[in-house]
Design an enzyme around this catalytic site. Structure first.
Site, PDB file in Angstrom:
ATOM      1  N   PHE A 149       7.027  16.211-133.600  1.00 41.42           N
ATOM      2  CA  PHE A 149       6.865  15.721-132.230  1.00 41.42           C
ATOM      3  C   PHE A 149       5.400  15.734-131.850  1.00 41.42           C
ATOM      4  O   PHE A 149       4.567  16.403-132.474  1.00 41.42           O
ATOM      5  CB  PHE A 149       7.684  16.564-131.248  1.00 41.42           C
ATOM      6  N   CYS A 150       5.084  14.964-130.804  1.00 37.95           N
ATOM      7  CA  CYS A 150       3.722  14.916-130.257  1.00 37.95           C
ATOM      8  C   CYS A 150       3.829  14.473-128.801  1.00 37.95           C
ATOM      9  O   CYS A 150       4.926  14.377-128.255  1.00 37.95           O
ATOM     10  CB  CYS A 150       2.834  13.978-131.072  1.00 37.95           C
ATOM     11  N   THR A 151       2.726  14.179-128.173  1.00 35.59           N
ATOM     12  CA  THR A 151       2.722  13.894-126.732  1.00 35.59           C
ATOM     13  C   THR A 151       3.564  12.673-126.370  1.00 35.59           C
ATOM     14  O   THR A 151       4.479  12.750-125.553  1.00 35.59           O
ATOM     15  CB  THR A 151       1.288  13.696-126.226  1.00 35.59           C
ATOM     16  N   CYS A 167       3.341  11.623-134.226  1.00 32.55           N
ATOM     17  CA  CYS A 167       4.462  12.010-135.087  1.00 32.55           C
ATOM     18  C   CYS A 167       5.041  10.798-135.807  1.00 32.55           C
ATOM     19  O   CYS A 167       5.562  10.919-136.924  1.00 32.55           O
ATOM     20  CB  CYS A 167       5.526  12.777-134.317  1.00 32.55           C
ATOM     21  N   ILE A 211       7.019  14.102-126.333  1.00 35.30           N
ATOM     22  CA  ILE A 211       7.313  15.148-125.359  1.00 35.30           C
ATOM     23  C   ILE A 211       7.473  14.561-123.959  1.00 35.30           C
ATOM     24  O   ILE A 211       8.314  15.010-123.174  1.00 35.30           O
ATOM     25  CB  ILE A 211       6.189  16.202-125.367  1.00 35.30           C
TER      26      ILE A 211
END
Length: 297
Positions: free
Chosen positions: A176-178, A183, A205
Site C-alpha cells: 500500500f501507499c498514499t 504500490c 490509503i
C-alpha cells in the site's frame, strides 16, 4: 475563506509529444487559477492539484480528454486554505521514480484490492503486508501489522526487496501507499522479479480512509499528504500534524511547544544538527516563503 477542492490523480498510460501536452495543460491551469503539481512522462501522469468550484472541473475535463485520468485513480478532498502556492507542470522520465525499467505498469501489475476487501486480505496469515512509503510518511500513520521498510526514497525499495524478501518464502505480498501509484509500480517490479501473488490497495490509503469508518479501520494515525494540510484522517478530514521546514519531517502537536521548535527553521528532530549558517539560511527562506504566501493568497 474559500474552500479549495484537491484532486489527487494518476494514470499509467503510454504518452507521446510531452512538450505539447505540457504547454496545453499549463495554459489551461493558468486560465483557471489552478495550483499544485502535475508530472507527465512516457509512462503516464501523476499529481495533486487544487482549484475552486467549476475551475477545477474544467481542468479535470481537459486532463480526461488528453490523458484519460478518470480511467486511472482520481480522488477528491478539501482544504480550508490554498494548499499550494503555485502551479507546476513538469516533464519527467518517470511519473514515480524507481529507476527499474522492468517495472512497467502499462505491461503488468499485481491484483487490485478494493478498500472494503483490504482488511480481509491482510488478515490472511500467509500475507506479507508492506508499506512502500518513505520513513517520514510512515511516522504519521500505518496499517496495523504492516512492515515498515524504513526507506528514505522510493528507489530504496528495490534494495529492501533484494535483502529481505524471497519469492520462494513470501508467497503472498500485499502493498500500500498514499494514493496507489507507488504500490502499483512496486507490484509490477515484484512480478518482474519472480513474486507470483502480488496485491496492492486500489486508490491507496486515501481511498481506504475515505471508505472505511474509523471504528472499523485497521489504520493507526493519519496519512501524510504532499500539500500544506500535511496529513488527513478518516473521512479525509484535515489532520493535526504540521511539518518542519528545516528537515521536512512531520510534527506532532506537542513538538511545536518545545524550545527546539522555530517556525520554518527547526524542530526537536533536527535542531541539534543545524549550524548557525544553516539556521540563518532557513530564516531567510522562511521570510521569503511568508512574502510569497501573502502574494499568492
Amino acid at each position: 475563506m474559500l474552500m479549495w477542492t484537491v484532486a489527487a490523480l494518476y494514470r499509467f498510460v503510454e504518452l507521446k509529444d510531452l512538450p505539447k501536452l505540457q504547454a496545453l495543460i499549463k495554459e489551461s491551469c493558468a486560465e483557471n487559477d489552478i495550483c499544485g503539481t502535475l508530472l507527465i512522462a512516457p509512462e503516464g501522469v501523476n499529481g495533486t492539484i487544487a482549484g475552486v468550484g467549476e475551475k477545477l472541473e474544467n481542468i479535470i475535463a481537459l486532463l480526461d480528454s488528453l490523458l484519460g485520468v478518470t480511467q486511472g485513480e482520481l480522488k477528491y478532498s478539501h482544504s480550508t486554505g490554498k494548499p499550494f502556492l503555485r502551479m507546476k507542470v513538469r516533464v519527467k522520465k518517470e511519473i514515480i521514480t524507481m529507476a527499474a525499467p522492468e517495472a512497467n505498469p502499462t505491461k503488468q501489475v499485481g491484483t487490485y484490492v478494493d478498500a472494503r476487501d483490504w482488511d480481509a486480505l491482510c488478515a490472511d496469515p500467509d500475507v506479507t503486508l508492506i508499506d512502500t512509503r518513505n520513513d517520514y510518511e510512515t511516522a504519521v500513520g500505518i496499517f496495523r501489522g504492516a512492515i515498515d521498510p524504513n526507506i528514505q526514497k522510493f528507489t530504496d525499495f528495490k534494495d529492501y526487496v533484494a535483502k529481505n524478501l524471497d519469492p520462494a518464502k513470501h508467497k503472498k505480498i500485499a502493498m500500500f501507499c498514499t494514493g496507489g501509484i507507488r504500490c502499483e509500480k512496486a507490484s509490477s517490479y515484484m512480478l518482474a522479479h519472480g513474486f507470483e501473488e502480488v496485491y496492492h490497495l486500489k486508490g491507496g490509503i486515501l481511498k481506504y480512509l475515505e471508505t472505511i469508518p474509523a471504528d472499523q479501520s485497521s489504520w493507526d494515525g493519519e496519512c501524510f499528504v504532499f500539500d500544506r494540510r500535511v496529513a488527513v484522517g478518516h473521512g479525509l478530514t484535515e489532520g493535526v500534524h504540521d511539518i518542519c521546514y528545516g528537515c521536512r519531517f512531520p510534527l506532532k502537536p506537542g513538538d511545536k511547544e518545545t524550545p527546539q521548535y522555530e517556525e520554518g527553521v527547526s524542530c526537536p528532530r533536527c535542531h541539534a544538527d543545524l549550524t548557525p549558517h544553516k539556521i540563518a539560511a532557513l530564516r531567510m527562506r522562511h521570510a521569503q516563503f511568508q512574502k510569497d504566501e501573502e502574494t499568492f493568497s
